[in-house]
Design an enzyme around this catalytic site. Structure first.
Site, PDB file in Angstrom:
ATOM      1  N   SER A  32      56.123  96.139  29.443  1.00  0.00           N
ATOM      2  CA  SER A  32      55.251  94.840  29.883  1.00  0.00           C
ATOM      3  C   SER A  32      53.708  95.444  29.836  1.00  0.00           C
ATOM      4  O   SER A  32      53.593  96.098  30.806  1.00  0.00           O
ATOM      5  CB  SER A  32      55.700  94.107  31.054  1.00  0.00           C
ATOM      6  OG  SER A  32      57.005  93.715  31.060  1.00  0.00           O
ATOM      7  N   GLU A  80      49.671  95.206  33.734  1.00  0.00           N
ATOM      8  CA  GLU A  80      50.292  95.814  34.565  1.00  0.00           C
ATOM      9  C   GLU A  80      50.104  97.329  34.162  1.00  0.00           C
ATOM     10  O   GLU A  80      50.234  98.135  35.114  1.00  0.00           O
ATOM     11  CB  GLU A  80      51.806  95.622  34.139  1.00  0.00           C
ATOM     12  CG  GLU A  80      53.060  96.081  34.999  1.00  0.00           C
ATOM     13  CD  GLU A  80      54.170  95.510  34.561  1.00  0.00           C
ATOM     14  OE1 GLU A  80      54.473  94.172  34.609  1.00  0.00           O
ATOM     15  OE2 GLU A  80      55.305  96.150  34.744  1.00  0.00           O
ATOM     16  N   ARG A 140      54.321  93.656  41.684  1.00  0.00           N
ATOM     17  CA  ARG A 140      54.293  94.808  40.812  1.00  0.00           C
ATOM     18  C   ARG A 140      53.068  95.606  41.752  1.00  0.00           C
ATOM     19  O   ARG A 140      52.214  96.300  41.098  1.00  0.00           O
ATOM     20  CB  ARG A 140      53.705  94.483  39.579  1.00  0.00           C
ATOM     21  CG  ARG A 140      54.566  93.639  38.709  1.00  0.00           C
ATOM     22  CD  ARG A 140      55.770  94.474  38.361  1.00  0.00           C
ATOM     23  NE  ARG A 140      56.689  94.077  37.555  1.00  0.00           N
ATOM     24  CZ  ARG A 140      57.784  93.108  37.980  1.00  0.00           C
ATOM     25  NH1 ARG A 140      57.887  93.132  39.281  1.00  0.00           N
ATOM     26  NH2 ARG A 140      58.469  92.454  37.108  1.00  0.00           N
TER      27      ARG A 140
HETATM   28  P1  NAP Z   1      62.526  85.917  29.778  1.00  0.00           P
HETATM   29  O1  NAP Z   1      63.721  85.454  30.245  1.00  0.00           O
HETATM   30  O2  NAP Z   1      62.111  85.336  28.437  1.00  0.00           O
HETATM   31  O3  NAP Z   1      61.262  85.033  31.151  1.00  0.00           O
HETATM   32  C1  NAP Z   1      59.971  85.257  30.782  1.00  0.00           C
HETATM   33  C2  NAP Z   1      59.448  85.262  32.308  1.00  0.00           C
HETATM   34  O4  NAP Z   1      59.715  84.372  33.073  1.00  0.00           O
HETATM   35  C3  NAP Z   1      60.021  86.790  32.752  1.00  0.00           C
HETATM   36  O5  NAP Z   1      59.002  87.730  32.589  1.00  0.00           O
HETATM   37  C4  NAP Z   1      60.256  86.446  34.227  1.00  0.00           C
HETATM   38  O6  NAP Z   1      59.372  86.670  35.247  1.00  0.00           O
HETATM   39  C5  NAP Z   1      60.029  84.685  34.291  1.00  0.00           C
HETATM   40  N1  NAP Z   1      61.546  84.238  34.481  1.00  0.00           N
HETATM   41  C6  NAP Z   1      62.639  83.865  33.776  1.00  0.00           C
HETATM   42  N2  NAP Z   1      63.309  83.329  34.428  1.00  0.00           N
HETATM   43  C7  NAP Z   1      63.182  83.254  35.730  1.00  0.00           C
HETATM   44  C8  NAP Z   1      63.749  82.598  36.838  1.00  0.00           C
HETATM   45  N3  NAP Z   1      65.062  82.268  36.813  1.00  0.00           N
HETATM   46  N4  NAP Z   1      63.011  82.998  38.280  1.00  0.00           N
HETATM   47  C9  NAP Z   1      61.795  83.392  38.092  1.00  0.00           C
HETATM   48  N5  NAP Z   1      61.246  84.002  37.006  1.00  0.00           N
HETATM   49  C10 NAP Z   1      61.764  83.692  35.738  1.00  0.00           C
HETATM   50  O7  NAP Z   1      62.171  87.331  30.205  1.00  0.00           O
HETATM   51  P2  NAP Z   1      62.215  88.640  29.458  1.00  0.00           P
HETATM   52  O8  NAP Z   1      60.870  89.112  28.552  1.00  0.00           O
HETATM   53  O9  NAP Z   1      63.641  88.585  28.740  1.00  0.00           O
HETATM   54  O10 NAP Z   1      62.699  89.605  30.588  1.00  0.00           O
HETATM   55  C11 NAP Z   1      63.671  89.662  31.509  1.00  0.00           C
HETATM   56  C12 NAP Z   1      63.201  90.672  32.831  1.00  0.00           C
HETATM   57  O11 NAP Z   1      63.161  91.909  32.398  1.00  0.00           O
HETATM   58  C13 NAP Z   1      62.059  90.011  33.432  1.00  0.00           C
HETATM   59  O12 NAP Z   1      62.245  89.924  34.870  1.00  0.00           O
HETATM   60  C14 NAP Z   1      61.039  90.920  32.899  1.00  0.00           C
HETATM   61  O13 NAP Z   1      60.380  90.985  34.131  1.00  0.00           O
HETATM   62  C15 NAP Z   1      61.795  92.283  32.701  1.00  0.00           C
HETATM   63  N6  NAP Z   1      60.957  92.988  32.061  1.00  0.00           N
HETATM   64  C16 NAP Z   1      60.496  94.111  32.409  1.00  0.00           C
HETATM   65  C17 NAP Z   1      59.790  95.089  31.495  1.00  0.00           C
HETATM   66  C18 NAP Z   1      59.103  95.982  32.239  1.00  0.00           C
HETATM   67  O14 NAP Z   1      58.541  96.872  31.489  1.00  0.00           O
HETATM   68  N7  NAP Z   1      58.873  96.465  33.551  1.00  0.00           N
HETATM   69  C19 NAP Z   1      59.535  94.658  30.376  1.00  0.00           C
HETATM   70  C20 NAP Z   1      59.940  93.442  29.678  1.00  0.00           C
HETATM   71  C21 NAP Z   1      60.911  92.707  30.622  1.00  0.00           C
HETATM   72  P3  NAP Z   1      59.470  88.106  35.949  1.00  0.00           P
HETATM   73  O15 NAP Z   1      58.916  89.150  35.044  1.00  0.00           O
HETATM   74  O16 NAP Z   1      58.741  87.976  37.190  1.00  0.00           O
HETATM   75  O17 NAP Z   1      61.042  88.305  36.517  1.00  0.00           O
END
Ligand code: NAP
Length: 335
Positions: free
Chosen positions: A235, A331, A162
């Protein structure tokens, strides 16, 4: 170029904070970015794209530069890849939609992330295992004080989790005018390492950019609040990176703590999980709250100031620090 004075930023930030900007410049054509020195050498200024990662804690006494110039086009081919150039004022998800409709692969995991294309490389947006840095070829940027134009290759951008050179050495003085992405035209790589994405893709013959885009859109719509309905910025916090030693200690106490390897010495954990464990998920605090389906998202229910969101963020940071010894990093940028 349109120059407006004393306008409300409410339509220009997704927290919907009703802050006032003294001067607000809408940049409608790319060449206008080279003629901004009249404003930028006189006053404090800020580049604001979709306002989906910014929290205004008060009025902005200075100049806000809001680029809206558009354009998406193929600018070349390289090996198995196509090079697609996109202007800063395009909505990020429209760009992703364009790529997927043309069956260009690589960007589909980043579907439905709010914001404009000009801001995407600044914080190296990422989701479901893909980051801008994985597909970016080069960036064209202009110095808004001198009008100088430069091209930065991917390796020049100092991308990190980020972050990029635009958050550090080139902060504020350089505006991204366009970015060129390298996308596959066949043999798509289709990254599906995230369990949530795998589950959504199950039972479906959907391993294509279009299939992944649909799955990501479904997940995001289920888990994240629409900015049309609730003031929020996705986020609020970054996922903390901790040492393997700290992770081992925490794992002994919390068996279900999510841990993902970063390198030999560091591990990433999930900020949403830490916040939920501290009991904040779904909680309201004055006119702010933590979203009930995703604890990483803070909501501004008031639609006027964002004071309560900031107070809530501080309380969450204190709780997580006290319970886990981890300092959450934001963030969202507070102005
Ligand atoms: P999740 O599947 O509940 O997982 C929680 C966190 O664990 C994620 O944020 C992700 O990190 C990390 N994670 C999960 N599986 C992973 C893997 N196989 N390898 C490495 N890291 C892993 O996540 P979620 O909240 O549903 O979000 C899914 C994706 O959407 C994530 O990548 C998250 O970053 C993204 N997201 C982005 C925003 C935004 O505003 N930009 C908001 C919500 C979610 P990372 O975040 O580093 O990927």
């Amino acid at each position: 170029m349109k120059v407006l004075t004393d306008i409300s930023l409410k339509p220009y930030n997704t927290f919907k904070t009703d802050a006032i900007a003294s001067t607000f410049i809408i940049i409608e054509h790319e060449d206008e970015t080279r003629k901004l020195n009249h404003y930028t050498t006189r006053d404090k200024y800020l580049i604001l794209s979709g306002g989906s990662n910014t929290l205004f804690k008060g009025n902005f006494k200075g100049v806000i530069l809001h680029p809206v110039f558009k354009g998406i086009g193929i600018v070349g081919e390289k090996d198995n890849n196509v090079l697609v150039k996109v202007s800063s004022g395009e909505i990020w998800d429209s760009f992703v939609g364009y790529c997927v409709e043309n069956n260009f692969g690589g960007v589909e995991n980043l579907s439905l992330i709010p914001g404009y294309c000009g801001a995407a490389p600044v914080q190296n947006i990422g989701a479901f295992g893909v980051e801008v840095k994985d597909i970016l070829e080069e960036i064209c940027a202009v110095n808004i004080e001198t009008g100088e134009v430069i091209t930065l290759r991917n390796e020049d951008c100092n991308f990190g989790y980020r972050t990029s050179i635009f958050k550090n050495q080139l902060k504020n003085s350089w505006m991204i005018v366009s970015a060129t992405y390298r996308l596959t035209i066949k043999n798509h790589l289709c990254k599906t390492t995230y369990a949530g994405l795998q589950n959504e893709l199950q039972d479906k013959d959907t391993l294509s950019p279009a299939g992944i885009r649909n799955a990501v859109i479904n997940i995001r719509q289920k888990k994240l609040p629409s900015t049309e309905v609730y003031g929020n910025a996705g986020s609020f916090f970054k996922n903390p990176v901790i040492t393997t030693e700290q992770a081992t200690i925490l794992k002994k106490e919390y068996e279900d703590i999510p841990l993902f390897p970063v390198d030999d010495y560091n591990v990433k954990t999930a900020a949403g999980w830490l916040i939920e464990k501290c009991g904040w998920k779904g909680k309201k605090y004055k006119t702010a709250g933590v979203y009930e389906k995703q604890a990483l998202v803070l909501i501004n229910y008031s639609g006027n100031t964002s004071d309560d969101v900031l107070e809530l963020a501080l309380k969450i940071e204190e709780s997580v620090s006290k319970s886990f010894g981890i300092q959450l990093e934001r963030e969202v940028i507070v102005i």
